[in-house]
Design a protein around this motif. Structure first.
Motif, short mmCIF file in Angstrom:
data_model
loop_
_atom_site.label_atom_id
_atom_site.label_comp_id
_atom_site.label_asym_id
_atom_site.label_seq_id
_atom_site.Cartn_x
_atom_site.Cartn_y
_atom_site.Cartn_z
N GLY A 21 0.81 -1.22 0.00
CA GLY A 21 0.00 0.00 0.00
C GLY A 21 0.84 1.26 0.00
N CYS A 22 1.90 1.27 0.80
CA CYS A 22 2.79 2.45 0.83
C CYS A 22 3.49 2.64 -0.51
CB CYS A 22 3.83 2.30 1.94
SG CYS A 22 3.14 2.52 3.60
N GLY A 23 3.94 1.54 -1.10
CA GLY A 23 4.59 1.63 -2.41
C GLY A 23 3.64 2.17 -3.47
N ALA A 24 2.40 1.69 -3.46
CA ALA A 24 1.41 2.17 -4.43
C ALA A 24 1.09 3.65 -4.19
CB ALA A 24 0.13 1.33 -4.33
N ALA A 25 0.98 4.03 -2.91
CA ALA A 25 0.69 5.43 -2.58
C ALA A 25 1.84 6.34 -3.00
CB ALA A 25 0.41 5.56 -1.08
N LEU A 26 3.07 5.92 -2.74
CA LEU A 26 4.23 6.74 -3.12
C LEU A 26 4.33 6.91 -4.63
CD1 LEU A 26 6.91 5.37 -0.62
CD2 LEU A 26 5.83 7.64 -0.61
N LEU A 27 4.02 5.85 -5.37
CA LEU A 27 4.09 5.94 -6.83
C LEU A 27 3.05 6.93 -7.37
CD1 LEU A 27 5.51 4.90 -9.39
CD2 LEU A 27 3.74 3.13 -9.52
N ILE A 28 1.85 6.91 -6.83
CA ILE A 28 0.82 7.84 -7.33
C ILE A 28 1.07 9.26 -6.84
CG2 ILE A 28 -0.97 7.58 -5.56
CD1 ILE A 28 -2.92 7.37 -8.07
N ILE A 29 1.59 9.41 -5.63
CA ILE A 29 1.86 10.75 -5.10
C ILE A 29 3.01 11.42 -5.84
CG2 ILE A 29 2.74 12.00 -3.08
CD1 ILE A 29 1.09 10.00 -1.36
N PHE A 30 4.11 10.69 -6.01
CA PHE A 30 5.30 11.31 -6.59
C PHE A 30 5.40 11.18 -8.11
CE2 PHE A 30 6.71 10.63 -2.15
CZ PHE A 30 6.94 11.96 -1.85
N ASN A 31 4.66 10.22 -8.69
CA ASN A 31 4.78 10.01 -10.13
C ASN A 31 3.44 10.12 -10.85
OD1 ASN A 31 6.28 9.51 -12.40
ND2 ASN A 31 6.56 7.34 -12.03
N GLY A 32 2.36 10.17 -10.09
CA GLY A 32 1.04 10.26 -10.70
C GLY A 32 0.63 9.03 -11.48
N GLY A 109 -7.21 -4.33 -7.61
CA GLY A 109 -7.44 -4.68 -6.21
C GLY A 109 -6.80 -3.74 -5.21
N VAL A 110 -5.60 -3.28 -5.49
CA VAL A 110 -4.91 -2.40 -4.55
C VAL A 110 -5.20 -0.93 -4.87
CG1 VAL A 110 -2.66 -1.66 -3.65
CG2 VAL A 110 -3.08 -4.07 -4.11
N CYS A 111 -4.91 -0.54 -6.09
CA CYS A 111 -5.02 0.87 -6.45
C CYS A 111 -6.44 1.30 -6.79
CB CYS A 111 -4.09 1.18 -7.62
SG CYS A 111 -2.36 0.82 -7.24
N GLY A 112 -7.14 0.47 -7.56
CA GLY A 112 -8.49 0.84 -7.98
C GLY A 112 -9.47 0.89 -6.82
N LEU A 113 -9.42 -0.11 -5.95
CA LEU A 113 -10.34 -0.12 -4.80
C LEU A 113 -10.05 1.04 -3.85
CD1 LEU A 113 -10.65 -3.91 -3.91
CD2 LEU A 113 -12.27 -2.45 -5.14
N SER A 114 -8.79 1.40 -3.69
CA SER A 114 -8.47 2.52 -2.80
C SER A 114 -8.95 3.85 -3.38
CB SER A 114 -6.96 2.58 -2.53
OG SER A 114 -6.25 2.86 -3.71
N ARG A 115 -9.18 3.90 -4.71
CA ARG A 115 -9.73 5.10 -5.34
C ARG A 115 -11.25 5.01 -5.47
NH1 ARG A 115 -8.50 5.77 -10.57
NH2 ARG A 115 -8.14 3.57 -10.82
N LEU A 116 -11.84 3.96 -4.88
CA LEU A 116 -13.29 3.73 -4.91
C LEU A 116 -13.83 3.58 -6.33
CD1 LEU A 116 -14.37 6.23 -2.10
CD2 LEU A 116 -13.81 3.80 -1.87
N SER A 117 -13.05 2.93 -7.19
CA SER A 117 -13.44 2.71 -8.58
C SER A 117 -14.43 1.55 -8.67
CB SER A 117 -12.21 2.40 -9.43
OG SER A 117 -12.58 1.89 -10.68
N LEU A 118 -15.61 1.81 -9.22
CA LEU A 118 -16.61 0.76 -9.40
C LEU A 118 -16.10 -0.31 -10.35
CD1 LEU A 118 -19.42 -0.38 -8.85
CD2 LEU A 118 -20.28 1.05 -10.72
N ARG A 119 -15.43 0.11 -11.43
CA ARG A 119 -14.87 -0.84 -12.39
C ARG A 119 -13.87 -1.77 -11.71
NH1 ARG A 119 -11.40 1.13 -17.56
NH2 ARG A 119 -9.63 0.02 -16.77
N SER A 120 -13.05 -1.24 -10.82
CA SER A 120 -12.08 -2.05 -10.11
C SER A 120 -12.76 -2.99 -9.12
CB SER A 120 -11.05 -1.18 -9.39
OG SER A 120 -10.22 -0.54 -10.33
#
Length: 144
Positions: A21-32, A109-120
Motif C-alpha cells: 500500500g505504501c509503495g502504491a501510494a508513493l508511486l501515485i503521489i510522486f509520479n502520478g 485490487g490495490v489501487c483501484g479499490l483505494s480510489r473507490l473505482s466501481l470498475r475495479s
C-alpha cells in the motif's frame, strides 16, 4: 480444506500489505501513476507510454527485493507441484486475462479499490470469484 494454523502469519501479512500500500501510494503521489504491474510491464515490453525509466526501476525493485529479504531471513521453501507446460499455460491465461480486464489484481485490487473505482470493484470480485470456482473445480481432481 483446513487452515494450517502453525503457518498462519498475520503479522507478516499485515506488514507486507502495508508495504504494498505504501509503495502504491508513493508511486501515485510522486509520479502520478497507478502501480498496476501488468500495465507497467506492458509499457516496458511495448515501449509505449511515458517514462520507461521509472517502469524499469519499479520492475527491478520487484525482481531484486528477494535479495533484500535474504538479509533478514532465509527464503521460505516453495513446492511447485505442476509441470512447466501447466505453468506456461497458466501464465499465458493470466496475461490474456489482464489485457481483457484492463488490469491485474494489483492495479484493480490495490489501487483501484483505494480510489473507490466501481470498475475495479467489479474486476476484483470477478478475480476472486473465478479463483474460488477454479479451486473448487480442480481441487477434487488433484485429490484435495
Amino acid at each position: 480444506m483446513s487452515i494450517n494454523w502453525m503457518a498462519f502469519t498475520p503479522l507478516s501479512a499485515l506488514i507486507g500489505g502495508l508495504l504494498i500500500g505504501c509503495g502504491a501510494a508513493l508511486l501515485i503521489i510522486f509520479n502520478g501513476r497507478i502501480a498496476g504491474i501488468s500495465g507497467i510491464l506492458a509499457g516496458v515490453l511495448t515501449g509505449k507510454g511515458e517514462g520507461i525509466g521509472w517502469r524499469v526501476v519499479f520492475l527491478l525493485g520487484m525482481i531484486l527485493s528477494p535479495l533484500f529479504y535474504l538479509l533478514f531471513q532465509p527464503m521460505p521453501q516453495i513446492d511447485i507441484t505442476v509441470d512447466w507446460p501447466e505453468l506456461i499455460i497458466a501464465g499465458l491465461l493470466v496475461g490474456i486475462g489482464t489485457r481483457y480486464g484492463s488490469g491485474c489484481t494489483s492495479g484493480h485490487g490495490v489501487c483501484g479499490l483505494s480510489r473507490l473505482s466501481l470498475r475495479s470493484l467489479v474486476a476484483t470480485l470477478t478475480f476472486m470469484l473465478t479463483g474460488m470456482i477454479t479451486v473448487w473445480l480442480f481441487n477434487p481432481l488433484q485429490g484435495g
